[in-house]
Write an enzyme that holds these catalytic residues in place. Structure first.
Site, mmCIF file in Angstrom:
data_model
loop_
_atom_site.group_PDB
_atom_site.id
_atom_site.type_symbol
_atom_site.label_atom_id
_atom_site.label_comp_id
_atom_site.label_asym_id
_atom_site.label_seq_id
_atom_site.Cartn_x
_atom_site.Cartn_y
_atom_site.Cartn_z
ATOM 1 N N ARG A 169 0.841 -1.218 0.000
ATOM 2 C CA ARG A 169 0.000 0.000 0.000
ATOM 3 C C ARG A 169 0.871 1.262 0.000
ATOM 4 O O ARG A 169 0.569 2.247 0.669
ATOM 5 C CB ARG A 169 -0.918 0.035 1.222
ATOM 6 N N SER A 217 -10.116 -0.125 3.722
ATOM 7 C CA SER A 217 -9.354 -0.376 4.965
ATOM 8 C C SER A 217 -8.783 0.938 5.459
ATOM 9 O O SER A 217 -8.142 1.657 4.692
ATOM 10 C CB SER A 217 -8.188 -1.322 4.694
ATOM 11 N N GLU A 243 -4.084 3.970 6.321
ATOM 12 C CA GLU A 243 -3.841 3.684 4.899
ATOM 13 C C GLU A 243 -4.192 4.889 4.022
ATOM 14 O O GLU A 243 -3.430 5.229 3.125
ATOM 15 C CB GLU A 243 -4.648 2.440 4.488
HETATM 16 N N1 EPU Z 1 -10.879 -10.010 11.025
HETATM 17 C C1 EPU Z 1 -11.494 -10.056 12.257
HETATM 18 N N2 EPU Z 1 -12.366 -9.061 12.589
HETATM 19 C C2 EPU Z 1 -12.656 -8.049 11.747
HETATM 20 C C3 EPU Z 1 -12.018 -7.988 10.490
HETATM 21 C C4 EPU Z 1 -11.119 -9.006 10.151
HETATM 22 O O1 EPU Z 1 -11.271 -10.956 13.037
HETATM 23 O O2 EPU Z 1 -13.455 -7.183 12.100
HETATM 24 C C5 EPU Z 1 -9.985 -11.096 10.632
HETATM 25 C C6 EPU Z 1 -10.670 -11.927 9.536
HETATM 26 O O3 EPU Z 1 -11.446 -12.942 10.080
HETATM 27 C C7 EPU Z 1 -9.516 -12.463 8.755
HETATM 28 C C8 EPU Z 1 -8.448 -11.408 8.930
HETATM 29 O O4 EPU Z 1 -8.840 -10.578 10.003
HETATM 30 O O5 EPU Z 1 -9.053 -13.670 9.315
HETATM 31 C C9 EPU Z 1 -8.201 -10.605 7.681
HETATM 32 O O6 EPU Z 1 -9.398 -10.028 7.206
HETATM 33 P P1 EPU Z 1 -9.718 -9.927 5.637
HETATM 34 O O7 EPU Z 1 -9.432 -11.204 4.956
HETATM 35 O O8 EPU Z 1 -11.071 -9.334 5.497
HETATM 36 O O9 EPU Z 1 -8.654 -8.941 5.033
HETATM 37 P P2 EPU Z 1 -8.013 -7.652 5.643
HETATM 38 O O10 EPU Z 1 -6.645 -7.936 6.125
HETATM 39 O O11 EPU Z 1 -8.972 -7.068 6.600
HETATM 40 C C10 EPU Z 1 -6.934 -6.868 3.379
HETATM 41 C C11 EPU Z 1 -6.815 -5.566 2.645
HETATM 42 C C12 EPU Z 1 -8.090 -5.275 1.876
HETATM 43 C C13 EPU Z 1 -8.322 -6.403 0.890
HETATM 44 C C14 EPU Z 1 -8.402 -7.734 1.669
HETATM 45 C C15 EPU Z 1 -8.488 -8.903 0.731
HETATM 46 C C16 EPU Z 1 -5.284 -4.163 3.878
HETATM 47 C C17 EPU Z 1 -5.127 -3.031 4.827
HETATM 48 N N3 EPU Z 1 -6.528 -4.504 3.584
HETATM 49 O O12 EPU Z 1 -7.965 -6.704 4.342
HETATM 50 O O13 EPU Z 1 -7.893 -4.076 1.145
HETATM 51 O O14 EPU Z 1 -9.513 -6.208 0.156
HETATM 52 O O15 EPU Z 1 -7.213 -7.900 2.459
HETATM 53 O O16 EPU Z 1 -7.253 -9.084 0.096
HETATM 54 O O17 EPU Z 1 -4.281 -4.711 3.410
HETATM 55 C C18 EPU Z 1 -8.161 -1.726 1.184
HETATM 56 O O18 EPU Z 1 -6.937 -1.640 1.101
HETATM 57 O O19 EPU Z 1 -8.893 -0.696 1.239
HETATM 58 C C19 EPU Z 1 -8.780 -3.027 1.258
HETATM 59 C C20 EPU Z 1 -10.097 -3.194 1.417
#
Ligand code: EPU
Length: 360
Positions: free
Chosen positions: A181, A260, A356
């Protein structure tokens, strides 16, 4: 091939002056729907527009803020800079090589529409990045990524206008210095970056042939298991990604947000072991360099923030990593909420979450 024209400067043909507006509300130009007013906003449709602005005594030397789709921005106050709204359009296939299709896109094109267009043309490779809000020009700035793929993985080169000299330069991936990012366009001039110094006009992407699916992400593996499809095509992956995003992330057209709000923090393996000792369920992913990426959403959720609000800014009910505008929020409220979250995550885990989006 379905090609829309790009704006090209032709010698001898007069180019219209860019449209300049004053005291313009930015509420509809940022996906958070935050109130802010641009003292001066210029709509840029080609490189010549930028050069004309630079030659204008009122705008030339003033600080500049480059605005794409406004999906990764938080206006905590009115921008003092001249806002350059990028509206350079155009989509075309520039090369068809045995190992890749190269497509060139105007920076003002909608990212998601471009993903759908390339698929429709028979040039797959962007499907994991479906439904990411914002424009093509903003995609390299923060090296957008989702479901196991980053823009950097599909990047060929880009054209940008230097906002001091007016010269157009072409940068390859190395020059863009992509990180998680992050890129040279997000970094301040004091750190050798180009933030506010350069305006991206066109981006070229490389879509490798033969196409190979990117399926390593847990949510996609789950879909494969559920549907029994072990070898989904690009269209199916596109539809899965759209469905996963719609289920987890708020649609900015309905609920203001910037995706995010924090980056997933990267810690040493030792620090991760230490946290696991105290919180065994923490979601973590090993990085190629041995460090660990932690799920910021999990950290925020563990601190009890999901669904909470500060004023009219809140934490999304289905994904704690996304801050939302519950209706009429100000940027100051969003920033106050973000700080409170950072403090509680630091207090419990000793980790500093880094925002971010760009905070103006
Ligand atoms: N989780 C929780 N509680 C929550 C949210 C997440 O326990 O409220 C846990 C989920 O269960 C999961 C883990 O955290 O095990 C990761 O969550 P998720 O797979 O939804 O992905 P993320 O890390 O929250 C990242 C990117 C997103 C992208 C997704 C899919 C970043 C900061 N965010 O989110 O990007 O769509 O992976 O690849 O890297 C963005 O940059 O705006 C964005 C949406």
């Amino acid at each position: 091939m379905n090609t829309t024209g790009s704006s090209i400067e032709r010698p001898g043909v007069p180019v219209a002056t860019p449209t300049i507006e004053h005291d313009l509300s930015l509420r509809d130009l940022n996906s958070f729907g935050l109130p802010a007013v641009a003292r001066t906003l210029a709509r840029v449709t080609n490189e010549a527009d930028v050069r004309r602005l630079l030659a204008d005594p009122r705008c030339g030397a003033a600080p500049k803020l480059v605005l794409g789709g406004g999906s990764n921005l938080v206006f905590s106050r009115d921008p003092q800079a001249v806002v350059l709204k990028v509206e350079v359009m155009g989509r075309r296939l520039v090369a068809e090589r045995p190992e890749a299709w190269i497509v060139e896109l105007g920076a003002g094109e909608s990212w998601h529409e471009v993903v759908a267009w390339t698929l429709g043309q028979g040039w797959p490779g962007l499907e994991n990045l479906a439904l990411i809000p914002g424009t093509v020009g903003a995609a390299p700035v923060q090296n957008i990524g989702a479901y196991g793929l980053e823009l950097a993985d599909r990047f060929e080169s880009l054209d940008a206008v230097d906002l001091v000299t007016g010269r157009t330069v072409t940068l390859d991936a190395r020059a863009c210095a992509f990180g998680y990012r992050d890129s040279i366009f997000k970094r301040d001039a004091r750190e050798g970056g180009l933030a506010g110094k350069s305006l991206i006009t066109r981006v070229r992407l490389r879509l490798p042939r033969p196409w190979q699916p990117v399926l390593g992400y847990l949510d996609l593996e789950r879909r494969m298991a559920e549907t029994g499809q072990a070898a989904p095509d690009a269209r199916t992956i596109f539809e899965w990604v759209c469905a996963i995003r719609r289920a987890k992330l708020p649609d900015p057209a309905q609920i203001g947000n910037a995706g995010s709000f924090f980056k997933n923090p990267i810690v040493s393996a030792e620090q991760c072991r230490d946290i696991i000792g105290r919180d065994p369920e923490i979601v973590h992913y090993p990085m190629p360099d041995g460090r660990m990426k932690l799920a910021a959403g999990w950290l925020i959720d563990a601190c009890g923030w999901k669904g909470k609000s500060v004023g009219r800014a809140g934490v999304y009910e289905r994904q704690a990593l996304v801050l939302v505008n519950r209706g009429g929020a100000t940027g100051a409220e969003v920033v106050t909420l973000a700080r409170a979250i950072q403090e509680s995550v630091y207090g419990r885990f000793g980790i500093r979450l880094e925002p971010e989006p760009v905070i103006v």
